[in-house]
Scaffold this motif. Sequence first.
Motif, short mmCIF file in Angstrom:
data_model
loop_
_atom_site.label_atom_id
_atom_site.label_comp_id
_atom_site.label_asym_id
_atom_site.label_seq_id
_atom_site.Cartn_x
_atom_site.Cartn_y
_atom_site.Cartn_z
N LEU A 121 -9.80 6.83 4.44
CA LEU A 121 -9.46 8.25 4.38
C LEU A 121 -8.96 8.70 3.01
O LEU A 121 -9.38 9.72 2.49
CB LEU A 121 -8.40 8.59 5.43
N MET A 122 -8.04 7.93 2.44
CA MET A 122 -7.44 8.33 1.16
C MET A 122 -8.08 7.61 -0.02
O MET A 122 -7.58 7.69 -1.14
CB MET A 122 -5.92 8.12 1.20
N LYS A 129 -4.42 -4.19 -2.57
CA LYS A 129 -4.03 -5.23 -1.62
C LYS A 129 -3.56 -6.48 -2.36
O LYS A 129 -2.54 -7.09 -1.99
CB LYS A 129 -5.19 -5.59 -0.69
N LYS A 130 -4.27 -6.86 -3.41
CA LYS A 130 -3.90 -8.03 -4.20
C LYS A 130 -2.61 -7.77 -4.96
O LYS A 130 -1.74 -8.64 -5.05
CB LYS A 130 -5.04 -8.39 -5.16
N GLU A 131 -2.49 -6.54 -5.49
CA GLU A 131 -1.30 -6.18 -6.27
C GLU A 131 -0.02 -6.37 -5.46
O GLU A 131 1.00 -6.79 -5.99
CB GLU A 131 -1.37 -4.72 -6.75
N ILE A 132 -0.06 -6.03 -4.18
CA ILE A 132 1.16 -6.13 -3.37
C ILE A 132 1.20 -7.41 -2.53
O ILE A 132 2.10 -7.59 -1.72
CB ILE A 132 1.37 -4.89 -2.47
N GLY A 133 0.20 -8.28 -2.70
CA GLY A 133 0.21 -9.56 -2.01
C GLY A 133 -0.15 -9.48 -0.54
O GLY A 133 0.35 -10.26 0.28
N ARG A 134 -1.03 -8.54 -0.17
CA ARG A 134 -1.45 -8.40 1.23
C ARG A 134 -2.97 -8.35 1.32
O ARG A 134 -3.55 -7.35 1.75
CB ARG A 134 -0.83 -7.16 1.85
N THR A 144 -2.92 1.95 8.04
CA THR A 144 -2.79 1.14 6.82
C THR A 144 -3.23 1.96 5.61
O THR A 144 -2.55 1.99 4.58
CB THR A 144 -3.63 -0.14 6.93
N ASN A 145 -4.36 2.63 5.72
CA ASN A 145 -4.88 3.43 4.62
C ASN A 145 -3.92 4.55 4.25
O ASN A 145 -3.65 4.79 3.07
CB ASN A 145 -6.26 3.99 4.98
N LEU A 146 -3.39 5.23 5.27
CA LEU A 146 -2.44 6.31 5.00
C LEU A 146 -1.18 5.79 4.34
O LEU A 146 -0.62 6.43 3.44
CB LEU A 146 -2.09 7.04 6.30
N ASN A 147 -0.72 4.62 4.78
CA ASN A 147 0.48 4.05 4.19
C ASN A 147 0.25 3.73 2.71
O ASN A 147 1.07 4.08 1.84
CB ASN A 147 0.91 2.79 4.95
N TYR A 148 -0.87 3.10 2.40
CA TYR A 148 -1.20 2.81 1.00
C TYR A 148 -1.33 4.12 0.21
O TYR A 148 -0.74 4.27 -0.86
CB TYR A 148 -2.53 2.05 0.90
N GLY A 149 -2.15 5.04 0.71
CA GLY A 149 -2.42 6.28 -0.02
C GLY A 149 -1.17 7.09 -0.27
O GLY A 149 -0.95 7.59 -1.39
N CYS A 150 -0.31 7.22 0.75
CA CYS A 150 0.92 7.99 0.59
C CYS A 150 1.89 7.29 -0.36
O CYS A 150 2.57 7.95 -1.14
CB CYS A 150 1.57 8.25 1.95
N THR A 151 1.95 5.97 -0.29
CA THR A 151 2.80 5.21 -1.20
C THR A 151 2.36 5.44 -2.65
O THR A 151 3.19 5.70 -3.54
CB THR A 151 2.75 3.70 -0.88
N ILE A 152 1.06 5.38 -2.89
CA ILE A 152 0.52 5.56 -4.24
C ILE A 152 0.76 6.98 -4.73
O ILE A 152 1.21 7.19 -5.87
CB ILE A 152 -0.98 5.19 -4.27
#
Length: 195
Positions: A121-122, A129-134, A144-152
Amino acid sequence: MLCSATVWQSSQADARNASVSSDAAVNASSIAIPEALITALKEAAQQPSFSDPYIGQVWLMDMSDRLKRFVPNAQQRLRLLQQVHAQALKHELMPELVLAVIEVESHFKPKVTSKAGAQGLMQVMPFWKKEIGRPQDNLFHIETNLNYGCTILAYYLKRERYDLTRALAGYNGSLGQTSYPEKVLNAWYRHWQPK
């Protein structure tokens, strides 16, 4: 098209503390709404991200109507809106801004991949994923996508001192250019801005 910290913070506070206008209440009560949708709205508005269930129901009904052109299924719309609202507030973002980013990035298609490899979505790039070790995270999973996108997005807003144009350009990887921020802001003003 720069947005100062004061304007951004004021807009954010207004969105969180908005009271429902009498016009919105009259319009909502004059529409024939299926009972199943009313029940779903009430359940959705009970989520912790809504401080007041009534305001939550009104927001969900309003945004669900706006989202209908992209997501025809009412239950899917409500689930998505709940997730957007929760993730946006978790990261201190306006949910409507997140909806505008999603509109521009993926047109609300959760399984889309860009030519550059951004996913979901975002349109999050897999290198995160590699940057944060997941490395096991699935960027096509909506939450998951929303969490990543909103964090960024929240990161770039803070880094750019709430200059929305620069933050959006940073999110898109086009810092110094205004084309992408203009698209998002136009979508926000046309489709998602609280009325």
